[in-house]
Design an enzyme around this catalytic site. Structure first.
Site: not given
Lengths: 246, 79
Positions: A140, A153
């Site tokens: 990401s 994350y």
């Protein structure tokens, strides 16, 4: 160009928006696909819609034993050794660090970083022996930029990049490539619920003037999976509309 | 030749794709049989699987020749 005919690919998190798009595009290029996820009915539905060359292998990647066993399970389902591993499964437990529970941290690290390692380790054994293979992990943009509320994350996704570079160096001499695709803001059911004002602000920060779609991510995966990408390894392909030029 | 020696030789031939006649006891995996570091790791893993033994990292580092491998596995099996 980019034919995957005769190749077998495992896609984790295939019942999700991005995972399903990746599976569809790999399949459209001729690959045999094994769809993995926790929701059997959703996987079966996707497999049925793809028709031939589509199999399912249910696994809960929060469970280390299931993660370790998934490559063998996928190869059994497809009846062929694995050529392409796509580590796409992931989850989020967003909250500011001062409110983040140990379990928020460990669940995200287990599913988003540890399970891709377990899958890569299992897949590499065969790929090194056969002197061919592709490992592609979905990270990401926040792994590079960071993001408030996503310490867990972002750490996992940055970890994917470091892990992939290391595996790329280990596997390179055998012609196995290991790469990362790092999406930016992608239209999914999760982003559909954002208020209009938030959406507008988000899109305003993207030079290409729109959110990404799942196909944008899947196309990048197809490229890295193909023979044409044979001399590309250890890299991160950022697919974010220019939001972060890194 | 013992069963273990036979099996080790077979694994080496299979993994490194070398001629059986070259796999002598004194043959070094790297110097004589053309293995690289990945090959040696794969060989050790193949031995572990074939003989149901665990070869720890420090022991694996000392296995340089065919005889080293046979000796180590025979010792583990005898223990």
């Amino acid at each position: 160009m980019f034919s995957l005919s005769g190749k077998t690919a495992l896609v984790t998190g295939a019942s999700g928006g991005i995972g399903a798009a990746i599976a569809r595009q790999l399949h459209a290029q001729g690959a045999t696909i094994v769809l993995s996820g926790t929701r059997e009915a959703a996987l079966q539905e996707l497999a049925d819609s793809l028709g031939e060359r589509a199999h399912i292998a249910v696994a809960n990647l929060a469970d280390p034993a299931e993660a370790d066993g998934l490559v063998a399970k996928a190869e059994a389902a497809a009846g062929a050794p694995l050529d392409i591993l796509v580590n796409n499964a992931g989850l989020t437990r967003d909250t500011l660090a001062i409110r983040m529970k140990d379990s928020d941290w460990s669940q995200v690290l287990t599913v988003d970083l540890e399970s891709p390692f377990r899958l890569a380790r299992a897949a590499l054994k065969g790929m090194l022996r056969r002197r061919a293979g592709r490992i592609i992990s979905i990270a990401s943009v926040v792994g590079t930029t960071g993001n408030a509320g996503q310490a867990n994350y972002a750490a996992a996704k940055a970890g994917i990049v470091g892990m992939s570079k290391s595996l790329a160096q280990e596997a390179g001499p055998r012609g196995v490539t290991v790469n990362v695709v790092a999406p930016g803001f992608i239209e999914t059911p999760m982003t559909d619920v954002l208020p209009d004002a938030v959406r507008e602000k988000l899109v305003g920060s993207i030079p290409l003037g729109r959110m990404g779609n799942t196909g944008d991510v899947a196309s990048a995966v197809v490229y890295l999976a193909s023979e044409e990408a044979a001399w590309v390894t250890g890299t991160t392909l950022h697919v974010n509309g220019g939001m972060a030029m890194v | 030749m013992s069963d273990i020696a036979d099996k080790v030789k077979k694994i080496v031939v299979e993994h490194l794709g070398v001629d059986e006649s070259k796999v002598t006891p004194d043959a070094s995996f790297i110097d004589d049989l053309g293995a690289d570091s990945l090959d040696t790791v794969e060989l050790v893993m193949a031995f572990e699987e074939a003989f149901s033994v665990e070869i720890p990292e420090d022991a694996a580092e000392k296995i340089a020749t065919v005889k080293d491998a046979i000796d180590y596995i025979e010792k583990q099996k005898a223990a």
